[in-house]
Enzyme design. Sequence first.
Site, PDB file in Angstrom:
ATOM      1  N   CYS A  58       0.829  -1.210   0.000  1.00 48.55           N
ATOM      2  CA  CYS A  58       0.000   0.000   0.000  1.00 48.55           C
ATOM      3  C   CYS A  58       0.863   1.261   0.000  1.00 48.55           C
ATOM      4  CB  CYS A  58      -0.950  -0.015   1.182  1.00 48.55           C
ATOM      5  SG  CYS A  58      -2.108  -1.400   1.114  1.00 48.55           S
ATOM      6  N   THR A  59       1.991   1.194   0.672  1.00 44.75           N
ATOM      7  CA  THR A  59       2.915   2.331   0.672  1.00 44.75           C
ATOM      8  C   THR A  59       3.482   2.533  -0.729  1.00 44.75           C
ATOM      9  OG1 THR A  59       3.447   2.030   3.000  1.00 44.75           O
ATOM     10  CG2 THR A  59       5.045   3.249   1.669  1.00 44.75           C
TER      11      THR A  59
END
Length: 152
Positions: A44-45
């Site tokens: 997600c980062t």
Amino acid sequence: MNLDIQYSAVNKNGEVAELSLKDIFSFGEKTLLFFYPRDNTPGCTVENKDFSCMLKEFQKLWIVLIGVSKDSIESHQKFIEKQDLQIDLISDPDLVLHKELWAFGEKNNYGKIVQWVIRSTFLFDKNGNILQQWKNVRAKGHAAKVLREIEK
């Protein structure tokens, strides 16, 4: 899709606002909503940083970028600050928007079927019509792939 439901959103400066999809879709010619499972996790980062780094390319196409997860506004604020994100994030803790767009459902997690966020991306016009969609995508390289496909 109900365009009047209010969602909490946070911008790159950490400011919080209550916005409806109608409000959000009015910010640009098109809006790209990308759904991701959780703040501050590796995939997600990567996805959020990639979209953030490509913000100017999307803006040249009059596209507003907004990430959506079930995380709290406080989590989003910390995520934006820690990762120096340049995009807005929507908090959807009750999964209303996720379910509306089928970005939540069954997922095979190491052989076990679980209910989870399905990493998905949607391109909308000003009226909330879906122009393109990408379902069950991989985080790495996704932002670049979406930009390439939109530019075709």
